[in-house]
Design a protein around this motif. Structure first.
Motif, PDB file in Angstrom:
ATOM      1  N   THR A   1     -10.730   3.168  -4.172  1.00 14.30           N
ATOM      2  CA  THR A   1     -12.253   3.463  -3.459  1.00 14.30           C
ATOM      3  C   THR A   1     -11.898   4.693  -4.688  1.00 14.30           C
ATOM      4  OG1 THR A   1     -11.591   5.048  -2.049  1.00 14.30           O
ATOM      5  CG2 THR A   1     -11.442   2.832  -1.654  1.00 14.30           C
TER       6      THR A   1
ATOM      7  N   LYS B   1      -7.881  -2.130  -3.588  1.00 15.10           N
ATOM      8  CA  LYS B   1      -8.891  -1.801  -4.619  1.00 15.10           C
ATOM      9  C   LYS B   1      -9.092  -0.764  -4.065  1.00 15.10           C
ATOM     10  CE  LYS B   1     -11.537  -6.059  -4.502  1.00 15.10           C
ATOM     11  NZ  LYS B   1     -12.802  -6.884  -4.183  1.00 15.10           N
TER      12      LYS B   1
ATOM     13  N   ARG C   1      -7.233   3.507  -1.012  1.00 16.63           N
ATOM     14  CA  ARG C   1      -6.942   2.244  -1.216  1.00 16.63           C
ATOM     15  C   ARG C   1      -7.665   1.249  -0.215  1.00 16.63           C
ATOM     16  NH1 ARG C   1      -2.183   0.894  -4.737  1.00 16.63           N
ATOM     17  NH2 ARG C   1      -0.963   1.718  -3.048  1.00 16.63           N
ATOM     18  N   VAL C   2      -8.177   0.400  -0.772  1.00 17.90           N
ATOM     19  CA  VAL C   2      -8.615  -0.748   0.790  1.00 17.90           C
ATOM     20  C   VAL C   2      -8.142  -2.440   0.420  1.00 17.90           C
ATOM     21  CG1 VAL C   2     -10.290   0.406   1.670  1.00 17.90           C
ATOM     22  CG2 VAL C   2     -11.308  -0.690   0.062  1.00 17.90           C
ATOM     23  N   SER C   3      -7.875  -3.365   1.444  1.00 17.81           N
ATOM     24  CA  SER C   3      -7.543  -4.030   0.985  1.00 17.81           C
ATOM     25  C   SER C   3      -8.571  -5.010   2.053  1.00 17.81           C
ATOM     26  CB  SER C   3      -6.212  -4.843   1.823  1.00 17.81           C
ATOM     27  OG  SER C   3      -5.514  -5.655   1.185  1.00 17.81           O
ATOM     28  N   ASN C   4      -8.849  -6.022   1.472  1.00 17.80           N
ATOM     29  CA  ASN C   4      -9.932  -7.020   2.502  1.00 17.80           C
ATOM     30  C   ASN C   4      -9.164  -8.447   2.827  1.00 17.80           C
ATOM     31  OD1 ASN C   4     -12.173  -5.289   2.674  1.00 17.80           O
ATOM     32  ND2 ASN C   4     -12.748  -5.823   0.165  1.00 17.80           N
ATOM     33  N   ASP C   5      -7.493  -9.129   2.082  1.00 13.50           N
ATOM     34  CA  ASP C   5      -7.145  -9.807   1.923  1.00 13.50           C
ATOM     35  C   ASP C   5      -5.456  -9.551   2.337  1.00 13.50           C
ATOM     36  OD1 ASP C   5      -6.512  -8.492  -0.054  1.00 13.50           O
ATOM     37  OD2 ASP C   5      -6.861 -10.225  -1.531  1.00 13.50           O
ATOM     38  N   ASN C   6      -5.479  -8.434   3.813  1.00 12.78           N
ATOM     39  CA  ASN C   6      -3.917  -8.341   3.873  1.00 12.78           C
ATOM     40  C   ASN C   6      -3.290  -8.295   3.303  1.00 12.78           C
ATOM     41  OD1 ASN C   6      -5.143  -9.316   6.982  1.00 12.78           O
ATOM     42  ND2 ASN C   6      -4.263 -11.493   6.543  1.00 12.78           N
ATOM     43  N   ASN C   7      -3.516  -6.779   2.152  1.00 17.86           N
ATOM     44  CA  ASN C   7      -2.782  -6.159   1.697  1.00 17.86           C
ATOM     45  C   ASN C   7      -2.372  -7.342  -0.030  1.00 17.86           C
ATOM     46  OD1 ASN C   7      -2.086  -3.334   2.269  1.00 17.86           O
ATOM     47  ND2 ASN C   7      -0.334  -3.834   3.181  1.00 17.86           N
TER      48      ASN C   7
ATOM     49  N   ASP D   1       0.363  -1.090  -0.178  1.00 21.32           N
ATOM     50  CA  ASP D   1      -0.171  -0.115   0.063  1.00 21.32           C
ATOM     51  C   ASP D   1       0.714   1.622   0.479  1.00 21.32           C
ATOM     52  OD1 ASP D   1       0.428  -1.439   2.679  1.00 21.32           O
ATOM     53  OD2 ASP D   1      -0.192   0.698   3.439  1.00 21.32           O
TER      54      ASP D   1
END
Length: 489
Positions: free
Chosen positions: A96, A94, A84-90, A65
C-alpha cells in the motif's frame, strides 16, 4: 546447546503435527476438486513436487506477512515499514502507500553506518560522480579501479593480514572461495551451525565433510583424531589438506566462537583455520577488529580470514585475508574474482571511509564512541531481556541476541504484536533453524539510544506476556526501575 523444556517440546510437536494434518487434508481436497482440470504440461514431470513445496503452501503462506517486509527508508535506528494487505488469506501480499515508523531491531546496522554519515556519505557521493554506480566488468578485465586497490590494502591492514581480496557479495565469498581452497582428497571439518554459505561452499568443493558439535573444541579434537587415523575413504591415504571452518559470531545463536582453544587444536594436528567474521568484524573488540582482538588471538595463527561489509560497515560484499601467496592464488583461480562484476566503487568507498572512522583517521573519536555504544547497548539489552524471563541465546558483547519462541503459532503472534506497537523485529523458523527452535533474532545497533532500547523492552515484554514466551521467572523489577527511572514493562 539448547535444552528445550519438555512441555514446550511436546506442544511444539503437536502444533506442527496439527498443521501437517490439516495441510494434507487440504491437499487431498484440492486433488478431488481439480482432477477434471486440463493440464497444459502433459508428459512433463512437475517442476515442483507436492511434498517439496508443502511447507511453503501450507505453513509459510499462513504467516508470510511476518517475512520480507519492505521498508522505504535507510536502515537506521528507526525505519519506515511499508504496510501490506492480502485479499486471498495471505497467499499474495500487495503493498500500500501507507508506512509505519518503526524502531528497527532487525537490520545488521551494527555501527550505524547504514544511514547518512557526516564523513562517509559525502565521499561516497563523490565516488559515485567520478566512477558511476557500476564498473560493468570483472576485476580481471576493466573492473579494478584505484578505489578497489585501496580497499584491499585497507582491509588487509585493518584485520592484521599481509593481503586481502574483496568480492561483491558476502554469501559468494564463502560459496565461491571454499571450493578453490580445497577439493577431492581434502577434509573440511565444519561447525554444525555454520552459515549456509559455508555449507554450500563445502559441498561444492568435492572434499569430504565432517561436522563437529557446535562450538565444542573437545569434540573437534575427537573428530580430527578419528579422521587423521582413518584417512581418506576407501583408500585410507593421508588427507591432502584439512581445513577447520568456524564463525566469529554465529548469526542465529549470537554466540562467540571458542577461538583460542580451536586454534590450539588445529596447530596440534596441523589443520588450517578458516574463520568467518561476517558478524564479528567491526562489531566486537576494542578497535572493532573482531573476535581475534576480543579473545587475544594472534591473527597470524588464522590461515584464512573471511568477513563481510554488510553488517558493521554499511555496504555490501565480502573479503578474504591471508598470506600474499594465498591471495595471489585466489586472484588467479577464484570465479567470484575472475567472472563476477566487481564491487561497485561507491560501495568500496563506503567501506574505506567506515574503517577510517572506526580507526579515528577522520580526525574524531566517533569510531571509538560507536564501538563503546554497541557494546553497552548489547550488554544492557541482553541483561534486561534475561531479567524479564526470556530465554536469550548468545554471549555478552555480541550484538545478536535470539529470543526463543519454539512454538510455530508464536512466530506470527510475536511478530505481529511487535509491529502493531511500531517495533520491527525479525522472526526465524524452519528451515533456517531446526524445526523446534523458532526464534526472534534481535540485532542491536550503536545508533540506538537508551530511550530506544527501553521502548523496545517495553514492547517485547508486553508481546512476551501475550504470547507466553517468558520461559523463566522474571527478576525483581524494583531495582531496575530505580536505576533507570522508568518501568520496563
Amino acid at each position: 546447546m539448547i535444552t528445550i523444556p519438555y512441555l514446550t517440546a511436546v506442544s511444539t510437536y503437536f502444533s506442527y503435527g496439527l498443521l501437517f494434518a490439516f495441510g494434507q487434508l487440504r491437499d487431498y481436497s484440492r486433488l478431488l476438486f481439480d482432477w477434471w482440470r486440463t493440464n497444459n504440461l502433459q508428459g512433463y514431470a512437475p517442476i515442483c513436487l507436492a511434498h517439496e513445496d508443502f511447507y511453503i503452501r501450507r505453513l509459510y503462506h499462513r504467516i508470510q506477512d511476518c517475512f520480507g517486509r519492505p521498508i522505504s527508508s535507510a536502515p537506521d535506528a528507526w525505519v519506515d515499514v511499508v504496510e501490506r494487505v492480502s485479499n486471498d488469506n495471505n497467499k499474495t501480499l500487495k503493498r500500500t502507500t501507507k508506512t509505519s515508523r518503526c524502531l528497527n531491531l532487525g537490520s545488521y546496522n551494527y555501527l550505524g553506518f547504514g544511514s547518512f554519515d557526516e564523513y562517509c556519505t559525502p565521499r561516497v557521493i563523490e565516488s559515485l560522480k567520478k566512477f558511476s554506480a557500476s564498473t560493468c566488468s570483472s576485476r580481471v578485465d576493466a573492473g579494478t579501479t584505484s578505489v578497489h586497490a585501496e580497499l584491499e590494502e585497507c582491509v588487509a591492514k585493518y584485520v592484521g593480514q599481509p593481503a586481502a581480496i574483496v568480492c561483491g557479495m558476502g554469501y559468494a565469498t564463502n560459496s565461491a572461495i571454499i571450493p578453490v581452497l580445497i577439493g577431492k582428497g581434502g577434509l573440511i571439518i565444519s561447525d554444525s551451525l555454520n552459515h549456509t554459505s559455508i555449507v554450500n561452499g563445502a559441498r561444492g568443493s568435492g572434499a569430504t565433510i565432517r561436522v563437529f558439535q557446535h562450538n565444542t573444541p573437545s569434540h573437534l579434537e575427537k573428530v580430527l583424531k578419528e579422521q587423521i587415523a582413518e584417512g581418506q575413504p576407501r583408500t585410507h591415504r593421508p588427507w591432502k589438506k584439512i581445513i577447520v571452518v568456524v564463525e566469529g559470531i554465529y548469526s542465529m545463536e549470537g554466540e562467540i566462537c571458542h577461538l583460542p582453544e580451536i586454534v590450539s587444536i588445529c596447530k596440534k594436528y596441523k589443520a588450517y583455520v578458516y574463520l568467518d567474521e561476517a558478524h564479528s568484524i567491526g562489531a566486537i573488540g576494542k578497535t572493532g577488529r573482531g573476535v581475534c582482538e576480543l579473545l587475544g588471538v594472534d591473527t597470524a595463527d588464522i590461515d584464512i580470514m573471511m568477513g563481510t561489509f554488510t553488517k558493521s560497515f554499511g555496504s555490501c560484499g565480502g573479503y578474504i585475508a591471508g598470506s600474499k601467496d594465498l591471495i595471489q592464488y585466489l586472484k588467479h583461480h577464484c570465479p567470484a574474482h575472475l567472472y563476477a562484476t566487481s564491487i561497485s566503487t561507491p560501495s568500496a568507498q563506503q567501506i574505506i571511509s567506515a574503517i577510517q572512522v572506526i580507526l579515528g583517521e577522520d580526525g574524531s573519536n566517533r569510531g571509538a564512541q560507536k564501538l563503546a555504544r554497541i557494546r553497552e547497548n548489547s550488554n544492557f539489552f541482553r541483561a534486561e531481556l534475561q531479567k524479564m524471563g526470556f530465554e536469550v541465546l548468545g554471549d555478552n558483547d555480541s550484538p545478536v541476541m535470539p529470543i526463543m519462541l519454539y512454538n510455530p503459532a508464536k512466530i506470527p503472534a510475536f511478530s505481529r504484536e511487535c509491529l502493531r506497537e511500531n517495533l520491527a523485529v525479525v522472526v526465524v523458523g524452519f528451515p533456517a533453524t531446526p524445526l523446534l527452535l523458532a526464534r526472534a533474532r534481535i540485532c542491536i545497533s550503536a545508533s540506538h539510544s537508551r530511550e530506544d532500547l527501553i521502548k523496545a523492552l517495553q514492547v517485547i515484554s508486553k508481546a512476551g506476556d501475550l504470547t507466553g514466551i517468558k520461559y523463566f521467572p522474571a527478576a525483581p523489577k524494583k531495582q531496575d526501575e530505580e536505576k533507570y527511572g522508568i518501568k520496563l514493562d
